[in-house]
Write a protein that holds these residues in place. Structure first.
Motif, PDB file in Angstrom:
ATOM      1  N   ALA A 159       7.815   6.760 -11.997  1.00  0.00           N
ATOM      2  CA  ALA A 159       7.571   6.479 -13.418  1.00  0.00           C
ATOM      3  C   ALA A 159       8.870   6.594 -14.219  1.00  0.00           C
ATOM      4  O   ALA A 159       9.133   5.770 -15.107  1.00  0.00           O
ATOM      5  N   ALA A 160       9.697   7.573 -13.910  1.00  0.00           N
ATOM      6  CA  ALA A 160      10.981   7.732 -14.601  1.00  0.00           C
ATOM      7  C   ALA A 160      11.885   6.530 -14.318  1.00  0.00           C
ATOM      8  O   ALA A 160      12.570   6.031 -15.227  1.00  0.00           O
ATOM      9  N   TYR A 161      11.895   6.063 -13.070  1.00  0.00           N
ATOM     10  CA  TYR A 161      12.681   4.868 -12.734  1.00  0.00           C
ATOM     11  C   TYR A 161      12.190   3.654 -13.530  1.00  0.00           C
ATOM     12  O   TYR A 161      12.984   2.901 -14.090  1.00  0.00           O
ATOM     13  N   SER A 191       0.803  -1.224   0.000  1.00  0.00           N
ATOM     14  CA  SER A 191       0.000   0.000   0.000  1.00  0.00           C
ATOM     15  C   SER A 191       0.834   1.271   0.000  1.00  0.00           C
ATOM     16  O   SER A 191       0.315   2.351  -0.239  1.00  0.00           O
ATOM     17  N   LYS A 192       2.121   1.144   0.284  1.00  0.00           N
ATOM     18  CA  LYS A 192       2.957   2.340   0.374  1.00  0.00           C
ATOM     19  C   LYS A 192       4.153   2.236  -0.553  1.00  0.00           C
ATOM     20  O   LYS A 192       4.786   1.179  -0.645  1.00  0.00           O
ATOM     21  N   LEU A 193       4.473   3.330  -1.193  1.00  0.00           N
ATOM     22  CA  LEU A 193       5.625   3.387  -2.092  1.00  0.00           C
ATOM     23  C   LEU A 193       6.924   3.712  -1.354  1.00  0.00           C
ATOM     24  O   LEU A 193       8.002   3.660  -1.946  1.00  0.00           O
ATOM     25  N   ASP A 194       6.847   4.002  -0.051  1.00  0.00           N
ATOM     26  CA  ASP A 194       8.007   4.474   0.707  1.00  0.00           C
ATOM     27  C   ASP A 194       9.186   3.512   0.684  1.00  0.00           C
ATOM     28  O   ASP A 194      10.332   3.939   0.518  1.00  0.00           O
ATOM     29  N   ASP A 195       8.940   2.207   0.879  1.00  0.00           N
ATOM     30  CA  ASP A 195      10.045   1.242   0.917  1.00  0.00           C
ATOM     31  C   ASP A 195      10.811   1.222  -0.405  1.00  0.00           C
ATOM     32  O   ASP A 195      12.036   1.222  -0.432  1.00  0.00           O
ATOM     33  N   ASN A 255      16.427   5.506  -3.369  1.00  0.00           N
ATOM     34  CA  ASN A 255      16.892   6.834  -2.989  1.00  0.00           C
ATOM     35  C   ASN A 255      16.267   7.925  -3.871  1.00  0.00           C
ATOM     36  O   ASN A 255      16.955   8.805  -4.398  1.00  0.00           O
ATOM     37  N   ILE A 256      14.937   7.812  -4.030  1.00  0.00           N
ATOM     38  CA  ILE A 256      14.178   8.822  -4.765  1.00  0.00           C
ATOM     39  C   ILE A 256      12.994   9.259  -3.903  1.00  0.00           C
ATOM     40  O   ILE A 256      12.642   8.585  -2.931  1.00  0.00           O
TER      41      ILE A 256
END
Length: 187
Positions: free
Chosen positions: A170-172, A151-155, A161-162
């Motif tokens: 999306a760029a990654y 549910s989270k993009l933090d990890d 390191n973004i």
């Protein structure tokens, strides 16, 4: 890496997603199951659909369907000659006068389907994404691969390191797409 984090670092769950996308990318055959992604937040699912599925399979060949376009006319226009149908947050228990899971079964098992006096070609694969555990498009009779999505993009963002911003993720994904295609061709 994105898929692995999306699948809560569970290799078995990540393989379900990779197998589904690989089969879509490398085969013209319809898959005998629907991929179901569930999460409390749709950030990962939205990025997966927008930045991977639509990019790899051509956005013109993908169709996202939501609760507001489940009537006969809309479905007869949308359910025709696509590669992927993404049913997003469908909560309607009845679709076209039948239990919602019957539509899923019909799309999985039939190549032609008469709807609204029109024969539609249903050779597409099914992706069901939901932010609620109530998913009426599946039942014990519908073959599915279910993945509980992070549910989270933090990890992921901490690992890369973004910042947890959609455009950076999306760029990654776009930068890593060549490696991703190489992996799915081997599956």
């Amino acid at each position: 890496k994105f898929i692995f984090f999306m699948a809560n670092n569970n290799i078995d769950q990540a393989l379900k997603i990779l197998a589904w996308i690989a089969d879509n990318f490398t085969s013209l055959d319809k898959l005998p199951f629907a991929l179901v992604l569930y999460s409390k937040d749709d950030s990962y699912m939205k990025l997966f659909y927008d930045e991977i599925v639509e990019l790899l399979l051509n956005s013109d060949e993908c169709e996202q369907i939501e609760n507001d376009n489940l009537d006969k006319k809309s479905l007869s226009d949308k359910l025709n000659q696509r590669i992927v149908y993404n049913f997003h947050n469908i909560t309607a228990p009845i679709i076209l006068g039948e239990p919602a899971h019957e539509l899923t079964n019909r799309l999985i098992y039939k190549d032609k389907y008469k709807l609204n006096n029109k024969v539609i070609t249903t050779v597409a694969n099914i992706l069901i994404t939901s932010t609620t555990k109530y998913i009426p498009m599946i039942s014990k009779d519908v073959p599915t691969a279910i993945v509980n999505v992070n549910s989270k993009l933090d990890d992921l963002c901490n690992d890369l390191n973004i910042k947890a911003k959609k455009h950076e993720i999306a760029a990654y994904i776009k930068k890593d797409l060549g490696n991703f295609v190489g992996i799915i061709r081997c599956i």
